[in-house]
Enzyme design. Structure first.
Site, PDB file in Angstrom:
ATOM      1  N   GLU A  55      38.673  37.892  35.290  1.00 36.22           N
ATOM      2  CA  GLU A  55      40.022  38.149  35.804  1.00 36.22           C
ATOM      3  C   GLU A  55      39.975  38.941  37.122  1.00 36.22           C
ATOM      4  O   GLU A  55      40.655  39.963  37.283  1.00 36.22           O
ATOM      5  CB  GLU A  55      40.868  38.879  34.762  1.00 36.22           C
ATOM      6  CG  GLU A  55      41.033  38.106  33.470  1.00 36.22           C
ATOM      7  CD  GLU A  55      42.001  38.779  32.489  1.00 36.22           C
ATOM      8  OE1 GLU A  55      42.158  40.009  32.571  1.00 36.22           O
ATOM      9  OE2 GLU A  55      42.603  38.067  31.677  1.00 36.22           O
ATOM     10  N   GLU A  86      40.523  32.989  27.125  1.00 38.50           N
ATOM     11  CA  GLU A  86      40.921  34.002  26.147  1.00 38.50           C
ATOM     12  C   GLU A  86      42.338  33.704  25.678  1.00 38.50           C
ATOM     13  O   GLU A  86      43.216  33.408  26.488  1.00 38.50           O
ATOM     14  CB  GLU A  86      40.907  35.415  26.752  1.00 38.50           C
ATOM     15  CG  GLU A  86      39.571  35.928  27.211  1.00 38.50           C
ATOM     16  CD  GLU A  86      39.683  37.310  27.849  1.00 38.50           C
ATOM     17  OE1 GLU A  86      40.635  38.057  27.513  1.00 38.50           O
ATOM     18  OE2 GLU A  86      38.834  37.640  28.697  1.00 38.50           O
TER      19      GLU A  86
END
Length: 486
Positions: free
Chosen positions: A125, A268
């Site tokens: 991220e 995720e």
């Protein structure tokens, strides 16, 4: 004859169902994220056995932890390893550093009898808005250098590179209007072109829980998969759950860059079981089971009908009691298993077992706990309580947690015991100037579990430092980088 006809019809129907599920399983894989920021870590071999027991054939790591990789060797389980964000600057600046990273964390583990390495996640991220662009300029050079290092090691065609992106990389009020954030547009254009050229998917992390947690006006039923009384209408398309809406927002953003058919992997997705209102066992089971059934139905989304994500990786496999709680106390409670490999709730992963199978032969510390001494005045306990909860995990004591309502003495006992267990039950760690005492009676109250630690595996932790030093190569890479800059 009727009996045989019915029997044959039944057999054919069964075979047809099996073929359908096999096709779905081939097109959409169910994997898990295996994080290791834990105060009570199971041995890697125990965790890999847990994966095998549950027929989990895809696992995503956040680093290249040697113990985890050694345990995965020879299993055939597809593996994703990660390059932490803190290494991106170094690797982006030096091909020598990227060569070393590949040599230490890839080459030594692949090959005959090695790991089945599918992807390398370059960063985690890195475009998160809270990073304020800290890592943005490093991503593409790091990708280029790692790709070249893989080619030098004759691994370029074996391993693909991905960049796990948070869903905040794109934005829109409606899925069809999805676009990448303006400050990311140039980088994202380069990234998706790189992924397309190298046959890699776009990896995204989607968390409807965070949408619900961060917005009191967010419709609760829209976060799940059982239909919503607040659907989102977008032209001819109607969205009944946040996952599909978020997913198609990404599809639209990719389409605007000319890559509307790019494969997507969900890096995720999950729901926590503790640490916040709405984070509980019932909600976690409803979300994860609903997600799995939703994906395996193969229906896709309004913008990609009949085309579900290539793979989804549940977050996470195990609870991680040493994770930062800055985003919220729920951060330590995403596991479908507790820290010791025990299933938290009934879940069918669609991988052959109707229920989760638990870790076997876990070696626990003796059944004893540290609690507040009932014969002592606890008025001076504040500093001891603060110390215990600074070192140990007390996140379940906070609002919305499973131990939130056990009373003042219960809170003190919980904190004392949490600290006592991470010291491997060192008797001195239960002293607290005489305010603590050891008991052999389980002090757990209702759903509030007073844990007993495990003895299996010791890995020093401290603010996640081990994730950044994975593979023992960061020091070498850092030294090479400093040398190159001179």
């Amino acid at each position: 004859m009727a009996f045989y006809k019915n029997a044959c019809t039944s057999i054919v129907s069964t075979i047809f169902i099996i073929l359908i599920w096999t096709k779905v399983a081939d097109s959409t894989g169910i994997g898990v994220n295996w994080g290791t920021i834990s105060l009570h870590r199971l041995s890697p071999t125990t965790v890999v056995d847990l994966l095998k027991e549950n027929n989990i054939k895809k696992v995503k790591l956040f680093d290249a932890d040697p113990g985890s990789l050694r345990a995965l060797m020879g299993t055939g389980i597809e593996v994703i390893i990660g390059i932490p964000n803190d290494l991106l600057e170094t690797i982006s600046s030096s091909t020598a550093a990227s060569d070393l990273w590949v040599a230490h964390n890839v080459s030594r583990y692949v090959g005959k009898g090695g790991i089945n390495l599918k992807y390398i996640a370059v960063g985690n991220e890195p475009f998160l808005t809270s990073y304020s662009g800290q890592y943005q300029s490093y991503v593409m050079p790091a990708l280029t250098n790692i790709q070249q290092s893989l080619a030098k090691a004759n691994l370029g065609g074996l391993v693909k590179l991905v960049v796990p992106c948070n869903a905040d990389a794109y934005e829109s009020t409606l899925p069809s209007q999805g676009t990448f954030r303006s400050e990311l547009m140039q980088t994202m254009t380069q990234l998706v072109a790189f992924l397309n050229t190298n046959g890699s998917p776009f990896m995204v992390n989607i968390y409807p829980f965070l949408s619900l947690y961060g917005n009191s006006d967010f419709p609760q039923d829209y976060a799940f998969f059982e239909g919503s009384t607040h659907p989102v209408t977008d032209g001819p398309n109607v969205y009944y759950n946040a996952f599909d809406g978020n997913y198609d927002t990404l599809v639209s953003a990719l389409s605007k860059l000319g890559y509307g058919q790019m494969p997507i992997v969900i890096g995720e997705v999950g729901w926590p079981t503790d640490g916040a209102p709405g984070a509980n066992l019932t909600a976690a089971r409803a979300f994860n089971q609903g997600l799995i059934y939703h994906v395996l139905r193969n229906t896709g989304t309004p913008l990609r009908p009949g085309v579900p994500p290539m793979d989804i990786y549940l977050f996470g496999l195990l609870d991680e009691g040493a994770k930062s709680v800055l985003p919220g106390n729920f951060e330590r409670h995403w596991g479908i298993f507790s820290f010791d490999g025990q299933a938290k709730y009934a879940l069918n992963l669609g991988l052959g077992n109707k229920l989760l199978k638990e870790a076997r032969n876990v070696e626990y510390l003796p059944s004893r706990w540290c609690v507040a001494n009932p014969s002592r005045d606890l008025s001076g306990v504040a500093n001891h309580f603060k110390l215990a909860c600074t070192v140990a995990d007390c996140s379940t004591l906070n609002y919305g947690g499973s131990c939130n309502d056990i009373g003042v003495k219960g809170n003190i006992s919980y904190a004392f015991n949490s600290y006592y267990q991470i010291t491997k039950q060192n008797s001195q760690s239960c002293d607290f100037d005489g305010l603590g005492m050891i008991t052999f009676l389980d002090p757990s109250i209702g759903e509030c579990r007073f844990l007993v630690g495990v003895t299996e595996y010791s890995k020093s932790i401290g603010c996640g430092l081990d994730d950044r030093w994975a593979g023992g190569s960061l020091l070498i890479i850092w030294a090479v980088w400093i040398f190159m800059k001179q």
